[in-house]
Write a protein that holds these residues in place. Structure first.
Motif, mmCIF file in Angstrom:
data_model
loop_
_atom_site.group_PDB
_atom_site.id
_atom_site.type_symbol
_atom_site.label_atom_id
_atom_site.label_comp_id
_atom_site.label_asym_id
_atom_site.label_seq_id
_atom_site.Cartn_x
_atom_site.Cartn_y
_atom_site.Cartn_z
ATOM 1 N N ARG A 3 -9.275 3.851 1.160
ATOM 2 C CA ARG A 3 -8.568 2.999 0.212
ATOM 3 C C ARG A 3 -9.529 2.566 -0.885
ATOM 4 O O ARG A 3 -10.683 2.218 -0.630
ATOM 5 C CB ARG A 3 -7.994 1.773 0.921
ATOM 6 C CG ARG A 3 -7.142 2.072 2.147
ATOM 7 C CD ARG A 3 -5.841 2.768 1.807
ATOM 8 N NE ARG A 3 -4.974 1.962 0.977
ATOM 9 C CZ ARG A 3 -4.141 1.016 1.424
ATOM 10 N NH1 ARG A 3 -4.121 0.732 2.729
ATOM 11 N NH2 ARG A 3 -3.361 0.342 0.594
ATOM 12 N N ARG A 4 -9.032 2.535 -2.101
ATOM 13 C CA ARG A 4 -9.854 2.180 -3.260
ATOM 14 C C ARG A 4 -9.770 0.672 -3.508
ATOM 15 O O ARG A 4 -8.680 0.117 -3.657
ATOM 16 C CB ARG A 4 -9.421 2.973 -4.493
ATOM 17 C CG ARG A 4 -9.723 4.464 -4.341
ATOM 18 C CD ARG A 4 -9.256 5.257 -5.554
ATOM 19 N NE ARG A 4 -9.914 4.860 -6.794
ATOM 20 C CZ ARG A 4 -11.122 5.250 -7.167
ATOM 21 N NH1 ARG A 4 -11.845 6.047 -6.368
ATOM 22 N NH2 ARG A 4 -11.639 4.864 -8.314
ATOM 23 N N ASP A 79 -5.537 -0.319 -12.813
ATOM 24 C CA ASP A 79 -4.770 0.931 -12.828
ATOM 25 C C ASP A 79 -5.663 2.111 -13.204
ATOM 26 O O ASP A 79 -5.552 3.199 -12.628
ATOM 27 C CB ASP A 79 -3.610 0.826 -13.818
ATOM 28 C CG ASP A 79 -2.526 -0.138 -13.351
ATOM 29 O OD1 ASP A 79 -2.490 -0.455 -12.150
ATOM 30 O OD2 ASP A 79 -1.734 -0.581 -14.205
ATOM 31 N N LYS A 82 -7.470 3.229 -10.314
ATOM 32 C CA LYS A 82 -6.592 3.561 -9.175
ATOM 33 C C LYS A 82 -6.859 2.654 -7.971
ATOM 34 O O LYS A 82 -6.962 3.103 -6.829
ATOM 35 C CB LYS A 82 -6.742 5.036 -8.795
ATOM 36 C CG LYS A 82 -6.345 6.003 -9.899
ATOM 37 C CD LYS A 82 -6.500 7.451 -9.452
ATOM 38 C CE LYS A 82 -5.925 8.417 -10.484
ATOM 39 N NZ LYS A 82 -6.565 8.307 -11.798
ATOM 40 N N GLU A 84 -6.294 0.081 -5.029
ATOM 41 C CA GLU A 84 -5.232 -0.182 -4.060
ATOM 42 C C GLU A 84 -5.353 -1.562 -3.413
ATOM 43 O O GLU A 84 -4.349 -2.146 -3.002
ATOM 44 C CB GLU A 84 -5.263 0.879 -2.961
ATOM 45 C CG GLU A 84 -5.078 2.306 -3.457
ATOM 46 C CD GLU A 84 -5.369 3.308 -2.363
ATOM 47 O OE1 GLU A 84 -4.445 3.588 -1.575
ATOM 48 O OE2 GLU A 84 -6.522 3.797 -2.295
ATOM 49 N N LEU A 85 -6.581 -2.061 -3.288
ATOM 50 C CA LEU A 85 -6.828 -3.346 -2.651
ATOM 51 C C LEU A 85 -7.806 -4.151 -3.506
ATOM 52 O O LEU A 85 -8.664 -3.571 -4.187
ATOM 53 C CB LEU A 85 -7.417 -3.172 -1.246
ATOM 54 C CG LEU A 85 -6.632 -2.314 -0.253
ATOM 55 C CD1 LEU A 85 -7.465 -2.091 1.007
ATOM 56 C CD2 LEU A 85 -5.298 -2.958 0.091
ATOM 57 N N TRP A 103 0.385 -8.293 -5.963
ATOM 58 C CA TRP A 103 -0.678 -7.835 -5.067
ATOM 59 C C TRP A 103 -0.562 -8.426 -3.665
ATOM 60 O O TRP A 103 -1.490 -8.296 -2.864
ATOM 61 C CB TRP A 103 -2.048 -8.191 -5.661
ATOM 62 C CG TRP A 103 -2.422 -7.276 -6.785
ATOM 63 C CD1 TRP A 103 -2.257 -7.499 -8.117
ATOM 64 C CD2 TRP A 103 -2.993 -5.970 -6.666
ATOM 65 N NE1 TRP A 103 -2.692 -6.416 -8.844
ATOM 66 C CE2 TRP A 103 -3.150 -5.460 -7.971
ATOM 67 C CE3 TRP A 103 -3.394 -5.181 -5.595
ATOM 68 C CZ2 TRP A 103 -3.693 -4.206 -8.224
ATOM 69 C CZ3 TRP A 103 -3.938 -3.928 -5.845
ATOM 70 C CH2 TRP A 103 -4.071 -3.460 -7.146
ATOM 71 N N ARG A 106 -2.235 -7.235 -0.371
ATOM 72 C CA ARG A 106 -3.276 -6.278 -0.777
ATOM 73 C C ARG A 106 -4.464 -6.968 -1.445
ATOM 74 O O ARG A 106 -5.377 -6.290 -1.918
ATOM 75 C CB ARG A 106 -2.696 -5.236 -1.734
ATOM 76 C CG ARG A 106 -1.581 -4.394 -1.126
ATOM 77 C CD ARG A 106 -1.075 -3.355 -2.114
ATOM 78 N NE ARG A 106 -0.422 -3.986 -3.264
ATOM 79 C CZ ARG A 106 -0.412 -3.472 -4.490
ATOM 80 N NH1 ARG A 106 -1.056 -2.343 -4.756
ATOM 81 N NH2 ARG A 106 0.231 -4.102 -5.470
#
Length: 217
Positions: A3-4, A79, A82, A84-85, A103, A106
């Motif tokens: 996860r990014r 964005d 990319k 995600e968290l 969010w 996350r």
């Protein structure tokens, strides 16, 4: 697939450094995609760069009280990477309810008290004024209310009679550096589920150890 993660800072970034170090492990389920600061003079930016992590600055001051405009610029950056968290690590900027809701589940934060006790500013001083015998740190999900989201993980330390806010803060900080990476590991690894306002851990139990303070011989 890892996860990014974006780490948001405003200052020295000691928890940021702990997260970056943990993410170097091959089996860690997240990678630090970018460190973002709302202040160009944040000391953590240099630490992140030295660790090979991309950094970015979205200055909050030019936006004044227009939090939504600041968040739009921040979201565009997230964005772009990319993300995600999100992990907040000493990020001294309040978000709008809309950004937090986007969010929800996350975005993590860490606070140096055993929430729900002593939210807000100077929690170590609050703990000492209350005369508690145990304090610690809490990783929690971010919601619009300050320091009030579902609790992911906590770690405790004994409070000494001669503690000052500074000595207690230093001892709690060592706990912060342990539990924040572990909490991110749980979230990124899909080992957390939210049951209403309660965060539950899948396939894990507490250590069973008890911290009792003061200790009696």
């Amino acid at each position: 697939m890892k996860r990014r993660v974006a780490i948001l800072i405003s200052g020295r970034g000691s928890n940021m450094a702990a997260l970056i170090e943990a993410a170097k492990a091959a089996d860690f389920p997240a990678e630090i995609a970018v460190v973002v600061s709302n202040r160009s003079d944040a000391g953590g930016l240099a630490i992140a760069s030295q660790s090979g992590v991309p950094t970015a600055i979205v200055e909050s001051r030019p936006f004044g009280k227009d939090r939504a405009a600041f968040e739009a610029a921040l979201q565009a950056l997230l964005d772009q990477h990319k993300v995600e968290l999100i992990c907040l690590a000493g990020f001294m900027r309040l978000f709008t309810a809309e950004f937090v809701q986007h969010w929800y589940g996350r975005m993590l934060n860490i606070h140096p008290s055993l929430l729900p006790a002593f939210p807000g500013l100077e929690p170590q001083a609050q703990a000492l004024r209350a005369g508690v015998k145990i304090s610690g740190a809490t990783v929690h999900f971010v919601i619009p209310q300050t320091d009030a989201g579902p609790i992911v993980m906590q770690g405790a330390v004994a409070v000494q009679d001669d503690d000052t806010p500074e000595t207690l803060a230093a001892r709690i900080l060592t706990v912060e550096h342990r539990i924040y990476p572990d909490a991110l590991r749980l979230l990124a690894g899909g080992q957390i589920r939210l049951d209403g306002d309660i965060c539950k851990t899948i396939g894990s139990a507490g250590s069973g150890d008890a911290l009792i303070s003061p200790a009696v011989n």
